[in-house]
Write a protein that holds these residues in place. Structure first.
Motif, PDB file in Angstrom:
ATOM      1  N   UNK A   1       0.686  -1.049   0.017  1.00 52.20           N
ATOM      2  CA  UNK A   1       0.058   0.129  -0.081  1.00 52.20           C
ATOM      3  C   UNK A   1       1.067   1.103   0.120  1.00 52.20           C
ATOM      4  N   UNK A   2       1.851   1.219   0.768  1.00 52.79           N
ATOM      5  CA  UNK A   2       2.707   2.318   0.807  1.00 52.79           C
ATOM      6  C   UNK A   2       3.604   2.703  -0.500  1.00 52.79           C
ATOM      7  N   UNK A   3       3.920   1.608  -1.058  1.00 52.72           N
ATOM      8  CA  UNK A   3       4.547   1.800  -2.120  1.00 52.72           C
ATOM      9  C   UNK A   3       3.712   2.230  -3.406  1.00 52.72           C
ATOM     10  N   UNK A   4       2.146   1.875  -3.425  1.00 54.50           N
ATOM     11  CA  UNK A   4       1.342   2.375  -4.390  1.00 54.50           C
ATOM     12  C   UNK A   4       1.113   3.902  -4.003  1.00 54.50           C
ATOM     13  N   UNK A   5       1.052   4.208  -3.104  1.00 56.40           N
ATOM     14  CA  UNK A   5       0.769   5.787  -2.593  1.00 56.40           C
ATOM     15  C   UNK A   5       2.047   6.456  -2.986  1.00 56.40           C
ATOM     16  N   UNK A   6       3.213   6.071  -3.120  1.00 59.97           N
ATOM     17  CA  UNK A   6       4.292   6.771  -3.269  1.00 59.97           C
ATOM     18  C   UNK A   6       4.348   6.772  -4.946  1.00 59.97           C
ATOM     19  N   UNK A   7       4.286   5.758  -5.667  1.00 60.06           N
ATOM     20  CA  UNK A   7       4.309   5.805  -7.051  1.00 60.06           C
ATOM     21  C   UNK A   7       3.414   6.619  -7.580  1.00 60.06           C
ATOM     22  N   UNK A   8       2.136   6.603  -7.067  1.00 59.55           N
ATOM     23  CA  UNK A   8       1.174   7.489  -7.344  1.00 59.55           C
ATOM     24  C   UNK A   8       1.589   8.928  -7.488  1.00 59.55           C
ATOM     25  N   UNK A   9       2.349   9.204  -6.439  1.00 57.81           N
ATOM     26  CA  UNK A   9       2.956  10.654  -6.226  1.00 57.81           C
ATOM     27  C   UNK A   9       3.997  10.784  -6.982  1.00 57.81           C
ATOM     28  N   UNK A  10       4.694   9.961  -7.767  1.00 64.56           N
ATOM     29  CA  UNK A  10       5.837  10.015  -8.697  1.00 64.56           C
ATOM     30  C   UNK A  10       7.182   9.640  -7.853  1.00 64.56           C
ATOM     31  N   UNK A  11       7.093   9.073  -6.712  1.00 65.67           N
ATOM     32  CA  UNK A  11       8.339   8.816  -5.971  1.00 65.67           C
ATOM     33  C   UNK A  11       8.721   7.321  -6.350  1.00 65.67           C
ATOM     34  N   UNK A  12       9.754   7.017  -6.534  1.00 66.19           N
ATOM     35  CA  UNK A  12      10.111   5.619  -6.664  1.00 66.19           C
ATOM     36  C   UNK A  12      11.603   5.300  -5.923  1.00 66.19           C
ATOM     37  N   UNK A  13      12.152   6.012  -5.402  1.00 62.20           N
ATOM     38  CA  UNK A  13      13.573   6.033  -4.993  1.00 62.20           C
ATOM     39  C   UNK A  13      13.394   6.499  -3.351  1.00 62.20           C
ATOM     40  N   UNK A  14      13.481   5.628  -2.398  1.00 63.28           N
ATOM     41  CA  UNK A  14      13.443   5.883  -0.854  1.00 63.28           C
ATOM     42  C   UNK A  14      14.514   5.158  -0.338  1.00 63.28           C
ATOM     43  N   UNK A  15      15.006   5.663   1.070  1.00 62.71           N
ATOM     44  CA  UNK A  15      15.755   4.947   1.981  1.00 62.71           C
ATOM     45  C   UNK A  15      14.876   4.366   2.849  1.00 62.71           C
ATOM     46  N   UNK A  16      15.258   3.203   3.409  1.00 64.19           N
ATOM     47  CA  UNK A  16      14.640   2.423   4.335  1.00 64.19           C
ATOM     48  C   UNK A  16      15.070   2.555   5.666  1.00 64.19           C
ATOM     49  N   UNK A  17      14.300   3.227   6.540  1.00 63.18           N
ATOM     50  CA  UNK A  17      14.692   3.345   8.021  1.00 63.18           C
ATOM     51  C   UNK A  17      13.943   2.336   8.878  1.00 63.18           C
ATOM     52  N   UNK A  18      14.597   1.268   9.438  1.00 61.19           N
ATOM     53  CA  UNK A  18      13.842   0.214  10.136  1.00 61.19           C
ATOM     54  C   UNK A  18      13.734   0.739  11.543  1.00 61.19           C
ATOM     55  N   UNK A  19      14.150   1.978  11.827  1.00 65.08           N
ATOM     56  CA  UNK A  19      14.050   2.630  13.118  1.00 65.08           C
ATOM     57  C   UNK A  19      14.530   1.971  14.486  1.00 65.08           C
ATOM     58  N   UNK A  20      15.509   1.149  14.204  1.00 64.57           N
ATOM     59  CA  UNK A  20      15.894   0.540  15.549  1.00 64.57           C
ATOM     60  C   UNK A  20      15.595  -0.825  15.807  1.00 64.57           C
ATOM     61  N   UNK A  21      14.569  -1.194  14.891  1.00 65.04           N
ATOM     62  CA  UNK A  21      14.224  -2.654  15.052  1.00 65.04           C
ATOM     63  C   UNK A  21      14.940  -3.492  14.077  1.00 65.04           C
ATOM     64  N   UNK A  22      15.184  -4.744  14.539  1.00 59.11           N
ATOM     65  CA  UNK A  22      16.130  -5.786  13.588  1.00 59.11           C
ATOM     66  C   UNK A  22      15.292  -5.895  12.225  1.00 59.11           C
ATOM     67  N   UNK A  23      16.227  -5.925  11.234  1.00 62.86           N
ATOM     68  CA  UNK A  23      15.453  -6.349   9.650  1.00 62.86           C
ATOM     69  C   UNK A  23      15.166  -7.603   9.725  1.00 62.86           C
ATOM     70  N   UNK A  24      13.910  -8.037  10.422  1.00 59.19           N
ATOM     71  CA  UNK A  24      13.597  -9.509  10.460  1.00 59.19           C
ATOM     72  C   UNK A  24      12.055  -9.384  10.604  1.00 59.19           C
ATOM     73  N   UNK A  25      11.388 -10.534  10.346  1.00 59.20           N
ATOM     74  CA  UNK A  25       9.846 -10.519  10.534  1.00 59.20           C
ATOM     75  C   UNK A  25       9.234  -9.608   9.895  1.00 59.20           C
TER      76      UNK A  25
END
Length: 123
Positions: A83-107
């Motif tokens: 859903x977040x990807x669809x909303x961004x692509x609709x606004x013309x944004x394709x490149x982002x930086x992923x911020x896991x916010x201190x959580x492990x990149x897991x699950x």
């Protein structure tokens, strides 16, 4: 620094600093998870504005979260990433930086990232 919240805040600062160094001018896809829900927002750090956001608490997602996808499981996280990807692509944004916010990149955090990549975001 043995306090759990202080250690979490330290991890958040460390990851955001590294993202700021590597990101350049790309917006930041920030993910937060609680025990029951998952939240994601895309932030432009230069202007301090939120470009798009989605949460499993939104009424628009409630019908889709009634089956095997629940607000707090991996299937719900995949729906959130798509859903977040669809909303961004609709606004013309394709490149982002992923911020896991201190959580492990897991699950659930990884499920959000993988679903966003499959839906067309690049990071």
């Amino acid at each position: 620094m043995s306090d759990r919240n202080a250690l979490f805040a330290r991890r958040q600062r460390r990851t955001r600093y590294a993202l700021r160094q590597a990101a350049g001018s790309r917006p930041r896809l920030s993910v937060f998870r609680s025990g029951k829900h998952i939240y994601a927002q895309v932030i432009d750090d230069f202007t301090g504005t939120t470009l798009a956001s989605v949460a499993t608490t939104e009424p628009a997602l409630k019908p889709q979260l009634a089956g095997p996808a629940r607000p707090g499981n991996k299937a719900g996280a995949q729906l959130l990433g798509k859903t977040i990807a669809e909303r961004l692509i609709a606004k013309g944004i394709k490149r982002v930086v992923f911020d896991r916010g201190g959580f492990l990149y897991h699950g659930r955090i990884r499920a959000v990232a993988d679903a966003a990549r499959e839906a067309g975001l690049e990071f």
